[in-house]
Design an enzyme around this catalytic site. Structure first.
Site, PDB file in Angstrom:
ATOM      1  N   ASN A  63       5.687 -29.598  -6.351  1.00 49.56           N
ATOM      2  CA  ASN A  63       5.660 -30.530  -7.478  1.00 49.56           C
ATOM      3  C   ASN A  63       6.259 -29.835  -8.715  1.00 49.56           C
ATOM      4  O   ASN A  63       5.778 -28.780  -9.139  1.00 49.56           O
ATOM      5  CB  ASN A  63       4.197 -30.941  -7.731  1.00 49.56           C
TER       6      ASN A  63
ATOM      7  N   HIS B 208       5.681 -29.721 -13.979  1.00 47.08           N
ATOM      8  CA  HIS B 208       5.378 -28.863 -15.123  1.00 47.08           C
ATOM      9  C   HIS B 208       6.552 -28.007 -15.586  1.00 47.08           C
ATOM     10  O   HIS B 208       6.477 -27.382 -16.634  1.00 47.08           O
ATOM     11  CB  HIS B 208       4.097 -28.086 -14.870  1.00 47.08           C
TER      12      HIS B 208
ATOM     13  N   HIS C 110       6.185 -36.794 -10.489  1.00 48.33           N
ATOM     14  CA  HIS C 110       5.363 -37.914 -10.959  1.00 48.33           C
ATOM     15  C   HIS C 110       5.976 -38.471 -12.247  1.00 48.33           C
ATOM     16  O   HIS C 110       5.992 -37.800 -13.274  1.00 48.33           O
ATOM     17  CB  HIS C 110       3.938 -37.387 -11.231  1.00 48.33           C
TER      18      HIS C 110
ATOM     19  N   ARG D 101       5.321 -40.541 -15.028  1.00 45.37           N
ATOM     20  CA  ARG D 101       4.159 -41.182 -15.664  1.00 45.37           C
ATOM     21  C   ARG D 101       4.623 -42.274 -16.611  1.00 45.37           C
ATOM     22  O   ARG D 101       5.726 -42.214 -17.155  1.00 45.37           O
ATOM     23  CB  ARG D 101       3.324 -40.154 -16.431  1.00 45.37           C
TER      24      ARG D 101
ATOM     25  N   ARG E 221       5.445 -38.159 -20.019  1.00 45.34           N
ATOM     26  CA  ARG E 221       5.094 -36.905 -20.685  1.00 45.34           C
ATOM     27  C   ARG E 221       5.790 -35.692 -20.058  1.00 45.34           C
ATOM     28  O   ARG E 221       5.957 -34.682 -20.704  1.00 45.34           O
ATOM     29  CB  ARG E 221       3.585 -36.697 -20.714  1.00 45.34           C
TER      30      ARG E 221
ATOM     31  N   GLU F  94       5.754 -39.809  -7.076  1.00 45.18           N
ATOM     32  CA  GLU F  94       4.387 -40.198  -7.454  1.00 45.18           C
ATOM     33  C   GLU F  94       4.456 -41.181  -8.598  1.00 45.18           C
ATOM     34  O   GLU F  94       5.179 -40.960  -9.578  1.00 45.18           O
ATOM     35  CB  GLU F  94       3.607 -38.981  -7.937  1.00 45.18           C
TER      36      GLU F  94
ATOM     37  N   THR G 289      -3.957 -35.887 -13.008  1.00 39.41           N
ATOM     38  CA  THR G 289      -4.501 -36.974 -12.188  1.00 39.41           C
ATOM     39  C   THR G 289      -5.916 -36.575 -11.767  1.00 39.41           C
ATOM     40  O   THR G 289      -6.107 -35.814 -10.833  1.00 39.41           O
ATOM     41  CB  THR G 289      -3.591 -37.211 -10.963  1.00 39.41           C
TER      42      THR G 289
ATOM     43  N   GLU H  57      -3.189 -39.059   0.787  1.00 38.01           N
ATOM     44  CA  GLU H  57      -3.247 -37.683   0.301  1.00 38.01           C
ATOM     45  C   GLU H  57      -4.639 -37.468  -0.255  1.00 38.01           C
ATOM     46  O   GLU H  57      -5.080 -38.201  -1.157  1.00 38.01           O
ATOM     47  CB  GLU H  57      -2.179 -37.439  -0.772  1.00 38.01           C
TER      48      GLU H  57
ATOM     49  N   HIS I 292      -3.680 -30.981  -5.079  1.00 38.02           N
ATOM     50  CA  HIS I 292      -4.207 -30.910  -6.441  1.00 38.02           C
ATOM     51  C   HIS I 292      -5.051 -29.652  -6.627  1.00 38.02           C
ATOM     52  O   HIS I 292      -6.068 -29.486  -5.970  1.00 38.02           O
ATOM     53  CB  HIS I 292      -5.031 -32.137  -6.846  1.00 38.02           C
TER      54      HIS I 292
HETATM   55  N1  PXP Z   1      -0.662 -34.406  -5.350  1.00 37.92           N
HETATM   56  C1  PXP Z   1      -0.810 -35.390  -6.259  1.00 37.92           C
HETATM   57  C2  PXP Z   1      -0.936 -36.793  -5.772  1.00 37.92           C
HETATM   58  C3  PXP Z   1      -0.809 -35.107  -7.643  1.00 37.92           C
HETATM   59  O1  PXP Z   1      -0.951 -36.105  -8.531  1.00 37.92           O
HETATM   60  C4  PXP Z   1      -0.624 -33.777  -8.057  1.00 37.92           C
HETATM   61  C5  PXP Z   1      -0.586 -33.447  -9.516  1.00 37.92           C
HETATM   62  O2  PXP Z   1       0.422 -34.133 -10.141  1.00 37.92           O
HETATM   63  C6  PXP Z   1      -0.457 -32.789  -7.076  1.00 37.92           C
HETATM   64  C7  PXP Z   1      -0.508 -33.128  -5.737  1.00 37.92           C
HETATM   65  C8  PXP Z   1      -0.234 -31.367  -7.432  1.00 37.92           C
HETATM   66  O3  PXP Z   1      -1.335 -30.840  -8.098  1.00 37.92           O
HETATM   67  P1  PXP Z   1      -1.213 -29.449  -8.816  1.00 37.92           P
HETATM   68  O4  PXP Z   1      -0.143 -29.574  -9.847  1.00 37.92           O
HETATM   69  O5  PXP Z   1      -2.572 -29.225  -9.379  1.00 37.92           O
HETATM   70  O6  PXP Z   1      -0.848 -28.431  -7.746  1.00 37.92           O
END
Ligand code: PXP
Length: 261
Positions: free
Chosen positions: A16, A19, A52, A54, A58, A79, A110, A160, A203
């Protein structure tokens, strides 16, 4: 519930990149570029890229999704919240996967899973055109039997499981809660598989807490972002992804023997 002694398949790692965009947007310009990070992740062995978009934009921007769709060879897991705006964007790009997540403006991330059970009818209609367009629809939910049953009823092929509560308990040294959350995730992964769902998880996963989740035989994909992007500051993104991959592979080997990943 069937107890599997071999994993259902190779465990995929979705990286992901949200960030990277968070850091970029802190200054409002174009660097660091999340699409460059996605290319690097791909080269480091990521099996997919997760982003994602949003509602408040952001981190990921619309133009990032466009660029990811055209410049990245591995599948994109898009996402999004279950809104008309996002559905239209998904239908325009038809990414490999669409993962529906809950979204609240005031949250930092999330924070929970999607309330599928309360919105079954709406969500069934919402995902139908996405599935028809060829997107593999996944629903991000808590490890909760009611939600999993609802996800299966609306016809989603994938869920998920939200690993946040387990990861928080792990990080805070709350051992009883950690073990209870892990047991719940393990049971619900098996329950979902028995209902015919493909199981992903994610997550809050880190090098320290990923192994027990990676060892669930039903889990086919982990989506990991925040920790990897943070770790990349110290060791580089390539090294962070390779080390996470190694942790996942080690967990599979420890649980199921050599030759299994
Ligand atoms: N899976 C989903 C559905 C998420 O919303 C997120 C966070 O955006 C992640 C995985 C990844 O989580 P993390 O950034 O905490 O590793």
């Amino acid at each position: 519930m069937a107890d599997l002694n071999q994993p259902l398949g190779r465990l995929r790692l979705g990286v992901n990149i949200d960030h990277v965009a968070t850091v970029r947007n802190a200054r409002g310009g174009d660097v660091p570029d999340p699409v460059r990070a996605a290319a690097l992740a791909e080269a480091a062995g990521a099996d997919g890229i997760t982003a994602h978009l949003r509602e408040d934009r952001r981190h990921i921007r619309d133009s990032d999704i466009e660029a990811l769709m055209t410049q990245i060879a591995v599948p994109l897991n898009f996402e999004m919240a279950a809104t008309d705006e996002m559905q239209a964007i998904a239908l325009r790009h038809t990414p490999h996967a669409v993962c529906l997540v809950p979204e609240r403006r005031e949250e930092r991330t999330t924070e929970g899973g999607l309330e599928v059970a309360r919105e079954e009818n709406r969500l069934a209609h919402f995902i139908a055109p996405l599935a028809e367009a060829g997107c593999r629809v996944s629903i991000f939910i808590a490890a909760d039997q009611r939600q999993i049953e609802a996800a299966a009823r609306i016809g989603a092929p994938v869920i998920e499981l939200h690993t946040g509560a387990y990861c928080d308990a792990y990080a805070e040294g709350r051992f009883d809660a950690r073990d209870a959350e892990l047991a719940r995730l393990r049971d619900m992964a098996a329950f979902a598989h028995d209902l015919g769902l493909e199981v992903h998880a994610g997550h809050g996963l880190t090098y320290d807490c990923v192994r027990p989740v990676a060892a669930f035989p039903q889990v086919m994909e982990l989506n990991i972002g925040h920790f990897l992007i943070g770790e990349a500051i110290f060791s580089g993104l390539d090294s962070a992804i390779r080390r996470m991959r190694a942790e996942m592979d080690a967990a599979r080997r420890d649980a199921f023997g050599e030759g299994v990943a």
